[in-house]
Design an enzyme around this catalytic site. Structure first.
Site, PDB file in Angstrom:
ATOM      1  N   ARG A  79      34.070  54.363  31.633  1.00 27.56           N
ATOM      2  CA  ARG A  79      33.881  55.688  31.073  1.00 27.56           C
ATOM      3  C   ARG A  79      33.398  56.502  32.530  1.00 27.56           C
ATOM      4  O   ARG A  79      33.796  57.675  32.477  1.00 27.56           O
ATOM      5  CB  ARG A  79      32.774  55.862  29.973  1.00 27.56           C
ATOM      6  CG  ARG A  79      33.574  55.175  28.889  1.00 27.56           C
ATOM      7  CD  ARG A  79      32.480  54.959  27.639  1.00 27.56           C
ATOM      8  NE  ARG A  79      31.868  56.150  27.013  1.00 27.56           N
ATOM      9  CZ  ARG A  79      30.925  55.838  26.205  1.00 27.56           C
ATOM     10  NH1 ARG A  79      30.417  54.769  25.895  1.00 27.56           N
ATOM     11  NH2 ARG A  79      30.394  57.149  25.691  1.00 27.56           N
ATOM     12  N   ARG A  83      38.897  67.343  29.686  1.00 29.17           N
ATOM     13  CA  ARG A  83      38.475  66.207  30.522  1.00 29.17           C
ATOM     14  C   ARG A  83      39.068  65.814  31.463  1.00 29.17           C
ATOM     15  O   ARG A  83      39.023  64.810  32.497  1.00 29.17           O
ATOM     16  CB  ARG A  83      38.339  64.935  29.376  1.00 29.17           C
ATOM     17  CG  ARG A  83      36.694  64.400  29.259  1.00 29.17           C
ATOM     18  CD  ARG A  83      37.198  63.488  28.288  1.00 29.17           C
ATOM     19  NE  ARG A  83      36.282  62.610  28.135  1.00 29.17           N
ATOM     20  CZ  ARG A  83      35.055  62.352  26.965  1.00 29.17           C
ATOM     21  NH1 ARG A  83      35.061  63.415  26.141  1.00 29.17           N
ATOM     22  NH2 ARG A  83      34.192  61.440  27.111  1.00 29.17           N
ATOM     23  N   ARG A 143      25.734  52.997  15.419  1.00 31.35           N
ATOM     24  CA  ARG A 143      26.022  53.026  16.763  1.00 31.35           C
ATOM     25  C   ARG A 143      27.611  53.192  17.126  1.00 31.35           C
ATOM     26  O   ARG A 143      28.179  52.598  16.241  1.00 31.35           O
ATOM     27  CB  ARG A 143      25.300  52.031  17.271  1.00 31.35           C
ATOM     28  CG  ARG A 143      23.795  51.881  17.406  1.00 31.35           C
ATOM     29  CD  ARG A 143      22.907  50.757  18.119  1.00 31.35           C
ATOM     30  NE  ARG A 143      21.527  50.743  17.869  1.00 31.35           N
ATOM     31  CZ  ARG A 143      20.735  51.419  18.520  1.00 31.35           C
ATOM     32  NH1 ARG A 143      21.080  51.672  19.776  1.00 31.35           N
ATOM     33  NH2 ARG A 143      19.372  51.492  18.157  1.00 31.35           N
ATOM     34  N   ARG A 182      21.578  55.132  22.264  1.00 31.17           N
ATOM     35  CA  ARG A 182      22.050  56.232  21.583  1.00 31.17           C
ATOM     36  C   ARG A 182      22.534  55.717  20.069  1.00 31.17           C
ATOM     37  O   ARG A 182      23.058  54.619  19.875  1.00 31.17           O
ATOM     38  CB  ARG A 182      23.215  56.878  21.960  1.00 31.17           C
ATOM     39  CG  ARG A 182      23.999  57.682  21.120  1.00 31.17           C
ATOM     40  CD  ARG A 182      24.933  58.747  21.879  1.00 31.17           C
ATOM     41  NE  ARG A 182      25.891  58.225  22.606  1.00 31.17           N
ATOM     42  CZ  ARG A 182      26.752  58.726  23.266  1.00 31.17           C
ATOM     43  NH1 ARG A 182      26.626  60.162  23.610  1.00 31.17           N
ATOM     44  NH2 ARG A 182      27.657  58.107  24.064  1.00 31.17           N
ATOM     45  N   LYS A 236      25.315  66.383  26.294  1.00 32.83           N
ATOM     46  CA  LYS A 236      26.344  67.346  25.504  1.00 32.83           C
ATOM     47  C   LYS A 236      26.308  67.623  24.090  1.00 32.83           C
ATOM     48  O   LYS A 236      25.978  68.677  23.717  1.00 32.83           O
ATOM     49  CB  LYS A 236      27.731  67.207  26.112  1.00 32.83           C
ATOM     50  CG  LYS A 236      28.203  67.111  27.593  1.00 32.83           C
ATOM     51  CD  LYS A 236      29.362  66.823  27.773  1.00 32.83           C
ATOM     52  CE  LYS A 236      29.922  65.486  27.401  1.00 32.83           C
ATOM     53  NZ  LYS A 236      29.479  64.241  28.001  1.00 32.83           N
TER      54      LYS A 236
HETATM   55  P1  ADP Z   1      26.717  63.240  25.399  1.00 34.70           P
HETATM   56  O1  ADP Z   1      27.169  63.810  24.388  1.00 34.70           O
HETATM   57  O2  ADP Z   1      26.938  64.033  26.640  1.00 34.70           O
HETATM   58  O3  ADP Z   1      27.485  61.836  25.674  1.00 34.70           O
HETATM   59  P2  ADP Z   1      24.362  62.787  24.139  1.00 34.70           P
HETATM   60  O4  ADP Z   1      23.906  64.217  23.665  1.00 34.70           O
HETATM   61  O5  ADP Z   1      24.881  61.785  22.754  1.00 34.70           O
HETATM   62  O6  ADP Z   1      25.224  62.645  25.374  1.00 34.70           O
HETATM   63  O7  ADP Z   1      23.022  62.304  24.684  1.00 34.70           O
HETATM   64  C1  ADP Z   1      23.269  60.499  24.846  1.00 34.70           C
HETATM   65  C2  ADP Z   1      21.806  59.866  24.464  1.00 34.70           C
HETATM   66  O8  ADP Z   1      20.789  60.620  25.272  1.00 34.70           O
HETATM   67  C3  ADP Z   1      21.509  60.408  22.994  1.00 34.70           C
HETATM   68  O9  ADP Z   1      20.748  59.363  22.692  1.00 34.70           O
HETATM   69  C4  ADP Z   1      20.142  61.338  23.447  1.00 34.70           C
HETATM   70  O10 ADP Z   1      19.235  61.503  22.355  1.00 34.70           O
HETATM   71  C5  ADP Z   1      19.871  61.182  24.831  1.00 34.70           C
HETATM   72  N1  ADP Z   1      19.352  62.272  25.578  1.00 34.70           N
HETATM   73  C6  ADP Z   1      20.150  63.269  25.463  1.00 34.70           C
HETATM   74  N2  ADP Z   1      19.570  64.315  26.328  1.00 34.70           N
HETATM   75  C7  ADP Z   1      18.590  63.707  26.982  1.00 34.70           C
HETATM   76  C8  ADP Z   1      17.484  64.278  27.839  1.00 34.70           C
HETATM   77  N3  ADP Z   1      17.597  65.304  28.737  1.00 34.70           N
HETATM   78  N4  ADP Z   1      16.698  63.362  28.332  1.00 34.70           N
HETATM   79  C9  ADP Z   1      16.494  62.187  27.492  1.00 34.70           C
HETATM   80  N5  ADP Z   1      17.442  61.669  26.685  1.00 34.70           N
HETATM   81  C10 ADP Z   1      18.220  62.468  26.504  1.00 34.70           C
HETATM   82  P1  AMP Z   2      33.036  61.152  23.627  1.00 38.17           P
HETATM   83  O1  AMP Z   2      32.568  61.003  22.308  1.00 38.17           O
HETATM   84  O2  AMP Z   2      32.972  62.540  24.116  1.00 38.17           O
HETATM   85  O3  AMP Z   2      32.071  60.173  24.568  1.00 38.17           O
HETATM   86  O4  AMP Z   2      34.115  60.674  23.875  1.00 38.17           O
HETATM   87  C1  AMP Z   2      34.637  59.212  23.284  1.00 38.17           C
HETATM   88  C2  AMP Z   2      35.920  58.604  23.890  1.00 38.17           C
HETATM   89  O5  AMP Z   2      36.974  59.446  23.354  1.00 38.17           O
HETATM   90  C3  AMP Z   2      36.322  58.850  25.213  1.00 38.17           C
HETATM   91  O6  AMP Z   2      35.886  57.480  26.005  1.00 38.17           O
HETATM   92  C4  AMP Z   2      37.720  58.713  25.372  1.00 38.17           C
HETATM   93  O7  AMP Z   2      38.482  57.576  25.217  1.00 38.17           O
HETATM   94  C5  AMP Z   2      37.978  59.773  24.039  1.00 38.17           C
HETATM   95  N1  AMP Z   2      38.038  61.262  24.395  1.00 38.17           N
HETATM   96  C6  AMP Z   2      37.279  62.076  23.944  1.00 38.17           C
HETATM   97  N2  AMP Z   2      37.752  63.226  24.232  1.00 38.17           N
HETATM   98  C7  AMP Z   2      38.582  63.266  25.049  1.00 38.17           C
HETATM   99  C8  AMP Z   2      39.443  64.058  26.010  1.00 38.17           C
HETATM  100  N3  AMP Z   2      39.107  65.365  25.951  1.00 38.17           N
HETATM  101  N4  AMP Z   2      40.179  63.619  26.418  1.00 38.17           N
HETATM  102  C9  AMP Z   2      40.784  62.220  26.472  1.00 38.17           C
HETATM  103  N5  AMP Z   2      40.004  61.375  25.804  1.00 38.17           N
HETATM  104  C10 AMP Z   2      38.990  61.637  24.997  1.00 38.17           C
END
Ligand code: ADP
Ligand code: AMP
Length: 216
Positions: free
Chosen positions: A172, A88, A160, A127, A13
């Site tokens: 999660r 969420r 990280r 990540r 995302k």
């Molecule tokens: P989210 O915001 O949904 O938690 P991220 O965008 O941070 O996910 O992506 C999680 C990790 O996976 C990052 O390190 C990113 O570089 C990698 N990633 C994102 N999209 C892809 C994809 N289509 N294929 C492989 N790796 C990906």
């Molecule tokens: P994210 O960066 O989206 O992976 O979110 C990291 C953490 O923040 C999640 O595991 C939750 O603990 C909290 N969080 C982020 N967005 C929300 C939301 N919309 N509702 C509740 N908790 C959230």
């Protein structure tokens, strides 16, 4: 254009939101980023959220709804925004409807990024982001062109997330399936849901999202 990016943690995302920001010039509203900023700043919200986030559970609806409600009133959201990681829960989705309806607005589309659970732990564990500009990378899937140097800003410090470990992934994911996945049906019923295959590589997912956005 007011978009919601929906998908489990690690689906991509944030990665895709950054690309939409660059192309369309609308801001990314990541509740995760906002909460992490509150934790770093040591605010009351941050103090309440920290332990919950570290454990991989969801922060209370009241807190995140208040944060988003305040944020979408800011000027840079007037032409649209991308909600990343919000709503969420069904309570948050209903609150989103109400806060937009009060302004005579609506969500343009909800893009669900579908990814198999099996790859999520590797995506999350690999990540990292540039500490200066926040550009996202991955140990295997998305490395900077020059090792240790951010492609975007030239920064050499990376970070990280404390919750990006294999232990919290299970919690999660459980939170995602229990609390967030009902939103798929919620937005499908409203005719807003568009799905993309998040198992494809990053550029291919971006192309599929662009194909959807071009129809809006
Ligand atoms: P989210 O915001 O949904 O938690 P991220 O965008 O941070 O996910 O992506 C999680 C990790 O996976 C990052 O390190 C990113 O570089 C990698 N990633 C994102 N999209 C892809 C994809 N289509 N294929 C492989 N790796 C990906
Ligand atoms: P994210 O960066 O989206 O992976 O979110 C990291 C953490 O923040 C999640 O595991 C939750 O603990 C909290 N969080 C982020 N967005 C929300 C939301 N919309 N509702 C509740 N908790 C959230």
């Amino acid at each position: 254009m007011r978009l919601i990016l929906l998908g489990p943690p690690g689906a991509g995302k944030g990665t895709q939101a950054h690309r939409i920001v660059e192309k369309y010039g609308i801001p990314q509203l990541s509740t995760g980023d906002m909460l992490r900023a509150a934790v770093a700043a040591g605010t009351e919200v941050g103090k309440k959220a920290k332990a919950v986030m570290d454990a991989g559970n969801l922060v209370s609806d009241d807190i995140v709804i208040a944060i988003v409600s305040e944020r979408i009133d800011q000027d840079d959201c007037s032409k649209g925004f991308i909600l990343d990681g919000f709503p969420r829960t069904l309570v948050q989705a209903d609150a989103t409807e109400k806060m937009l309806a009060a302004k005579g607005l609506d969500i343009s589309a909800v893009i669900e990024i579908r990814v198999d659970d099996a790859v999520l732990a590797d995506r999350i564990a690999g990540r990292y982001t540039c500490a200066t500009c926040g550009t996202g990378y991955h140990d295997e899937n998305l490395k900077p062109a020059v090792e240790g140097v951010c492609d975007k800003c030239g920064g050499t410090t990376f970070k990280r997330r404390p919750d990006d470990n294999r232990e919290t992934v299970r919690t999660r994911l459980q939170a995602y399936y229990k609390e967030t996945s009902p939103l798929i049906g919620y937005y499908y019923a409203k005719g807003k849901l568009k799905g993309v295959d998040g198992m494809k590589d990053i550029d291919a997912v971006s192309a599929d999202i662009e194909a959807i956005l071009s129809t809006l």
